[in-house]
Scaffold this motif. Structure first.
Motif, PDB file in Angstrom:
ATOM      1  N   ALA A   1      45.177  27.296  49.925  1.00 58.10           N
ATOM      2  CA  ALA A   1      44.622  26.249  48.999  1.00 58.10           C
ATOM      3  C   ALA A   1      44.453  26.769  47.604  1.00 58.10           C
ATOM      4  CB  ALA A   1      43.313  25.790  49.506  1.00 58.10           C
ATOM      5  N   VAL A   2      44.627  28.146  47.539  1.00 53.66           N
ATOM      6  CA  VAL A   2      44.740  28.786  46.231  1.00 53.66           C
ATOM      7  C   VAL A   2      46.464  28.467  45.543  1.00 53.66           C
ATOM      8  CG1 VAL A   2      44.341  30.744  44.693  1.00 53.66           C
ATOM      9  CG2 VAL A   2      43.017  30.590  46.643  1.00 53.66           C
ATOM     10  N   VAL A   3      46.444  27.916  44.217  1.00 48.86           N
ATOM     11  CA  VAL A   3      47.482  27.478  43.877  1.00 48.86           C
ATOM     12  C   VAL A   3      47.950  28.146  42.669  1.00 48.86           C
ATOM     13  CG1 VAL A   3      47.329  24.922  44.661  1.00 48.86           C
ATOM     14  CG2 VAL A   3      46.618  25.788  42.580  1.00 48.86           C
ATOM     15  N   ASP A   4      47.060  28.876  42.144  1.00 50.34           N
ATOM     16  CA  ASP A   4      47.436  29.495  40.716  1.00 50.34           C
ATOM     17  C   ASP A   4      46.701  30.906  40.518  1.00 50.34           C
ATOM     18  OD1 ASP A   4      48.821  30.357  38.641  1.00 50.34           O
ATOM     19  OD2 ASP A   4      48.236  28.542  37.347  1.00 50.34           O
ATOM     20  N   GLY A   5      46.796  31.890  39.836  1.00 50.35           N
ATOM     21  CA  GLY A   5      46.178  32.781  39.486  1.00 50.35           C
ATOM     22  C   GLY A   5      46.231  34.012  40.414  1.00 50.35           C
ATOM     23  N   PRO A   6      45.444  35.150  40.131  1.00 51.44           N
ATOM     24  CA  PRO A   6      45.960  36.488  41.115  1.00 51.44           C
ATOM     25  C   PRO A   6      45.440  36.232  42.531  1.00 51.44           C
ATOM     26  CG  PRO A   6      44.387  36.819  39.149  1.00 51.44           C
ATOM     27  CD  PRO A   6      44.712  35.197  39.165  1.00 51.44           C
ATOM     28  N   LEU A   7      44.467  35.478  42.795  1.00 51.15           N
ATOM     29  CA  LEU A   7      44.095  35.076  44.241  1.00 51.15           C
ATOM     30  C   LEU A   7      45.449  34.574  45.071  1.00 51.15           C
ATOM     31  CD1 LEU A   7      40.628  33.907  44.093  1.00 51.15           C
ATOM     32  CD2 LEU A   7      41.201  36.058  45.052  1.00 51.15           C
TER      33      LEU A   7
ATOM     34  N   THR B   1      43.227  30.059  31.178  1.00 50.36           N
ATOM     35  CA  THR B   1      43.878  28.731  31.791  1.00 50.36           C
ATOM     36  C   THR B   1      42.573  28.404  32.655  1.00 50.36           C
ATOM     37  OG1 THR B   1      45.840  30.070  32.106  1.00 50.36           O
ATOM     38  CG2 THR B   1      45.271  27.820  33.370  1.00 50.36           C
ATOM     39  N   ALA B   2      42.347  26.954  32.557  1.00 46.54           N
ATOM     40  CA  ALA B   2      41.344  26.123  32.979  1.00 46.54           C
ATOM     41  C   ALA B   2      41.364  26.094  34.314  1.00 46.54           C
ATOM     42  CB  ALA B   2      41.281  24.686  32.267  1.00 46.54           C
ATOM     43  N   TYR B   3      40.512  25.920  35.158  1.00 49.38           N
ATOM     44  CA  TYR B   3      40.434  25.638  36.590  1.00 49.38           C
ATOM     45  C   TYR B   3      41.336  26.772  37.318  1.00 49.38           C
ATOM     46  CZ  TYR B   3      38.073  21.576  34.947  1.00 49.38           C
ATOM     47  OH  TYR B   3      37.276  20.586  34.223  1.00 49.38           O
TER      48      TYR B   3
ATOM     49  N   ALA C   1      33.840  42.748  47.681  1.00 46.43           N
ATOM     50  CA  ALA C   1      33.870  44.117  48.508  1.00 46.43           C
ATOM     51  C   ALA C   1      32.904  45.040  47.955  1.00 46.43           C
ATOM     52  CB  ALA C   1      35.273  44.445  48.322  1.00 46.43           C
ATOM     53  N   ARG C   2      32.527  44.614  46.661  1.00 46.06           N
ATOM     54  CA  ARG C   2      31.431  45.573  45.930  1.00 46.06           C
ATOM     55  C   ARG C   2      30.615  44.746  45.229  1.00 46.06           C
ATOM     56  NH1 ARG C   2      35.164  50.470  43.383  1.00 46.06           N
ATOM     57  NH2 ARG C   2      35.689  51.355  45.265  1.00 46.06           N
ATOM     58  N   GLY C   3      29.447  45.233  44.784  1.00 47.46           N
ATOM     59  CA  GLY C   3      28.379  44.466  44.126  1.00 47.46           C
ATOM     60  C   GLY C   3      28.001  44.943  42.903  1.00 47.46           C
ATOM     61  N   GLY C   4      27.402  44.221  41.763  1.00 47.25           N
ATOM     62  CA  GLY C   4      27.502  44.918  40.348  1.00 47.25           C
ATOM     63  C   GLY C   4      27.935  44.337  39.347  1.00 47.25           C
ATOM     64  N   ALA C   5      27.591  44.468  38.257  1.00 47.01           N
ATOM     65  CA  ALA C   5      28.103  43.775  36.945  1.00 47.01           C
ATOM     66  C   ALA C   5      29.557  43.791  36.716  1.00 47.01           C
ATOM     67  CB  ALA C   5      27.493  44.195  35.697  1.00 47.01           C
ATOM     68  N   ALA C   6      30.278  44.890  37.393  1.00 53.56           N
ATOM     69  CA  ALA C   6      31.610  44.906  37.055  1.00 53.56           C
ATOM     70  C   ALA C   6      32.540  44.002  38.140  1.00 53.56           C
ATOM     71  CB  ALA C   6      32.015  46.666  37.340  1.00 53.56           C
ATOM     72  N   ASN C   7      31.827  43.414  38.994  1.00 53.85           N
ATOM     73  CA  ASN C   7      32.358  42.634  39.914  1.00 53.85           C
ATOM     74  C   ASN C   7      32.042  41.348  39.631  1.00 53.85           C
ATOM     75  OD1 ASN C   7      34.019  44.186  42.063  1.00 53.85           O
ATOM     76  ND2 ASN C   7      33.089  42.735  43.302  1.00 53.85           N
ATOM     77  N   PHE C   8      33.068  40.457  39.459  1.00 56.94           N
ATOM     78  CA  PHE C   8      32.662  38.698  39.272  1.00 56.94           C
ATOM     79  C   PHE C   8      33.806  38.326  39.161  1.00 56.94           C
ATOM     80  CE2 PHE C   8      33.877  40.695  34.902  1.00 56.94           C
ATOM     81  CZ  PHE C   8      34.518  39.998  34.610  1.00 56.94           C
ATOM     82  N   LEU C   9      33.426  36.856  39.337  1.00 60.28           N
ATOM     83  CA  LEU C   9      34.467  35.613  39.453  1.00 60.28           C
ATOM     84  C   LEU C   9      34.286  34.794  38.210  1.00 60.28           C
ATOM     85  CD1 LEU C   9      34.428  34.161  43.079  1.00 60.28           C
ATOM     86  CD2 LEU C   9      36.110  35.207  42.127  1.00 60.28           C
ATOM     87  N   ALA C  10      35.496  34.575  37.451  1.00 59.92           N
ATOM     88  CA  ALA C  10      35.493  34.007  36.311  1.00 59.92           C
ATOM     89  C   ALA C  10      36.253  32.536  36.434  1.00 59.92           C
ATOM     90  CB  ALA C  10      35.960  34.747  35.146  1.00 59.92           C
ATOM     91  N   ILE C  11      35.896  31.525  35.717  1.00 61.13           N
ATOM     92  CA  ILE C  11      36.739  30.465  35.506  1.00 61.13           C
ATOM     93  C   ILE C  11      36.452  29.495  34.350  1.00 61.13           C
ATOM     94  CG2 ILE C  11      35.183  29.023  37.170  1.00 61.13           C
ATOM     95  CD1 ILE C  11      37.693  27.747  38.501  1.00 61.13           C
ATOM     96  N   ARG C  12      37.309  28.984  33.886  1.00 57.23           N
ATOM     97  CA  ARG C  12      37.255  28.059  32.578  1.00 57.23           C
ATOM     98  C   ARG C  12      37.308  26.654  33.140  1.00 57.23           C
ATOM     99  NH1 ARG C  12      37.438  28.195  27.294  1.00 57.23           N
ATOM    100  NH2 ARG C  12      37.732  30.072  27.114  1.00 57.23           N
ATOM    101  N   TYR C  13      35.980  25.776  32.464  1.00 55.85           N
ATOM    102  CA  TYR C  13      36.170  24.281  32.875  1.00 55.85           C
ATOM    103  C   TYR C  13      35.592  23.547  32.120  1.00 55.85           C
ATOM    104  CZ  TYR C  13      30.924  25.240  32.952  1.00 55.85           C
ATOM    105  OH  TYR C  13      29.833  25.534  32.784  1.00 55.85           O
ATOM    106  N   ASP C  14      35.571  22.185  32.088  1.00 57.45           N
ATOM    107  CA  ASP C  14      34.956  21.366  31.247  1.00 57.45           C
ATOM    108  C   ASP C  14      34.411  20.196  32.269  1.00 57.45           C
ATOM    109  OD1 ASP C  14      34.112  19.527  29.333  1.00 57.45           O
ATOM    110  OD2 ASP C  14      36.200  19.307  28.298  1.00 57.45           O
ATOM    111  N   ALA C  15      33.293  20.230  32.420  1.00 56.58           N
ATOM    112  CA  ALA C  15      32.618  19.554  33.462  1.00 56.58           C
ATOM    113  C   ALA C  15      31.156  19.253  33.339  1.00 56.58           C
ATOM    114  CB  ALA C  15      32.742  20.145  34.971  1.00 56.58           C
ATOM    115  N   ALA C  16      30.634  18.143  33.617  1.00 60.96           N
ATOM    116  CA  ALA C  16      29.084  18.024  33.580  1.00 60.96           C
ATOM    117  C   ALA C  16      28.242  18.744  34.625  1.00 60.96           C
ATOM    118  CB  ALA C  16      28.778  16.264  33.700  1.00 60.96           C
ATOM    119  N   ARG C  17      28.779  19.120  35.672  1.00 59.54           N
ATOM    120  CA  ARG C  17      28.004  19.554  36.837  1.00 59.54           C
ATOM    121  C   ARG C  17      28.937  20.813  37.694  1.00 59.54           C
ATOM    122  NH1 ARG C  17      24.459  16.310  41.276  1.00 59.54           N
ATOM    123  NH2 ARG C  17      26.534  15.588  41.734  1.00 59.54           N
ATOM    124  N   VAL C  18      28.483  21.853  37.770  1.00 57.15           N
ATOM    125  CA  VAL C  18      29.394  22.969  38.507  1.00 57.15           C
ATOM    126  C   VAL C  18      28.503  23.459  39.525  1.00 57.15           C
ATOM    127  CG1 VAL C  18      30.388  24.984  38.115  1.00 57.15           C
ATOM    128  CG2 VAL C  18      30.334  23.499  36.260  1.00 57.15           C
ATOM    129  N   GLY C  19      29.264  23.626  40.657  1.00 60.09           N
ATOM    130  CA  GLY C  19      28.522  24.077  41.962  1.00 60.09           C
ATOM    131  C   GLY C  19      29.536  25.376  42.540  1.00 60.09           C
TER     132      GLY C  19
END
Length: 413
Positions: free
Chosen positions: A262-268, A290-292, A310-328
């Motif tokens: 289901a992942v269509v673009d990006g590193p994943l 790139t948005a979304y 696989a690890r925790g902490g500030a150096a581990n994160f998921l980022a995504i650009r969006y334009d929406a009224a509500r994000v979950g």
């Protein structure tokens, strides 16, 4: 005179001199034996390949969503003009299955939904008010839970979801998605169907924006109840019958999935599944451009349904650009307990007026939400073009999908 035994040729030599009588198909006997031995192996491999295809693609979520089961069209049709039977439900919560007598002569509203779809939250809360307001006049409200992920197929997950929203009308569990198929539902959508007391479908449609569209469905409910109870003066309304939705005025909430095909673009989309691996970004635009498109940074393990920290902490994160009224975000805690997820929007903590239903601020003003069970968490709200970053405090958290509800009137990206 008989030749002495010592001078007689060996028995196998005598046999060799006799002409052999070979059946005409004997040269192929070895091939036939090979085919008979290989056939069970070939059949087993075929069944295994079919199972993998169903589990991992091309659809998403539970059991690969059964290829061909859903039409990926803007509006999948209801398969019958009469209300489909509900016998295919695996089990029920909030009471047993409604029998024929319970629905005969009643106005019936059926909603097929996923508990990880943000649009379903608004629709189900409205259906609960209908259940309370019109139930004594002959309305029956029924929900059908069509899970998108394996964890949502469990009865306990459905019961917690219903309790969290305060739902007490009957809900059918449809893990194999047979009922969803009969009602023409689509993955991650809400399909609303209304039938009159004779069981004939009066209206059926996939809701794009429930808050804006349910008033027209309530009009149909009231008209049917007026016909059923002409002695009762139901309040009149100006809404008409629900027609086809206007795509530009009613954008469909979008989901960005983080696991498997289901992942269509990006590193994943290019990552190897099933093992922890590093994800790096040399420049800021690589994770915010790139948005979304989801961008993991740090150590993550891509899996069939999501991506695991696989690890925790500030150096581990998921980022995504969006334009929406509500994000979950659909997330699950580690096997050993709950986990905290820190939330940054545009590299800053969320302000109080931008917190989603599940987000909080700590004493220093840092925004976060706690993942206590597998479910949809509403993280932030407020329209605009932003970059969201989610950083798990500990490893083991699974992220399944981001969900976005565009502002009213905006086109779905």
């Amino acid at each position: 005179m008989r030749r002495p035994a010592a001078l007689a040729p060996p028995r196998h030599a005598r046999a060799a001199r006799r002409p052999a009588t070979v059946p005409p198909f004997a040269p192929h006997a070895g091939i036939l034996r090979l085919v008979r031995r290989a056939l069970p192996i070939v059949l087993s491999a075929g069944l295994l390949a079919l199972g993998v295809a169903l589990a991992l693609g091309p659809g998403r979520g539970l059991l690969g969503r059964f290829a061909g089961r859903f039409d990926r069209r803007p509006e999948a049709p209801l398969r019958a003009e009469r209300l489909p039977a509900l016998d295919a439900a695996a089990e029920w919560i909030n009471g047993g299955p409604p029998g024929p007598d319970a629905l005969r002569g009643r106005v019936v509203v059926v909603a097929v939904f996923s508990d990880t779809d943000p649009a379903a939250l608004d629709a189900l809360r409205m259906l609960q008010t209908w259940h309370q307001a019109y139930g004594r006049f002959g309305l029956r409200v029924i929900g059908i839970l069509a899970p998108e992920y394996a964890f949502a197929a469990a009865r306990g997950s459905a019961e917690r979801f219903a309790s969290r929203l305060g739902l007490d009308f009957p809900i059918a569990l449809d893990p194999m998605l047979w009922l969803a198929h009969e009602f023409g539902a689509e993955p991650g959508s809400v399909r609303m169907t209304i039938a009159d007391p004779a069981g004939v479908v009066r209206a059926s449609r996939i809701l794009a924006r429930p808050a804006a569209e349910l008033s027209s469905f309530e009009h149909v409910v009231r008209e049917e109840l007026r016909a059923l109870h002409p002695e009762i003066a139901f309040p009149r309304d100006d809404a008409g019958d629900p027609g086809p939705p206007a795509a530009s005025a009613s954008p469909v909430p979008r989901s960005v999935h983080l696991g498997g095909p289901a992942v269509v673009d990006g590193p994943l989309a290019r990552a190897e599944r099933g093992r922890a691996q590093p994800f790096t970004a040399e420049f800021r635009f690589q994770v915010e451009g790139t948005a979304y498109v989801p961008y993991p940074v740090g150590w993550w393990s891509p899996e069939a349904e999501g991506v695991v920290a696989a690890r925790g902490g500030a150096a581990n994160f998921l980022a995504i650009r969006y334009d929406a009224a509500r994000v979950g975000v659909v997330a699950a805690p580690p096997p050993w307990g709950r986990a905290r997820i820190w939330v940054l929007r545009d590299d800053a903590w969320l302000p109080a007026d931008a917190l989603g239903e599940d987000a909080r601020l700590d004493a220093r003003g840092a925004s976060y939400f706690d993942v206590t069970e597998p479910r949809l968490y509403l993280v932030c709200r407020g329209a605009g073009n932003h970059v969201l970053k989610l950083s798990p405090e500990a490893p083991g958290v699974t992220f399944y999908a981001f969900t976005f509800e565009p502002p009213a009137g905006a086109a779905t990206p």
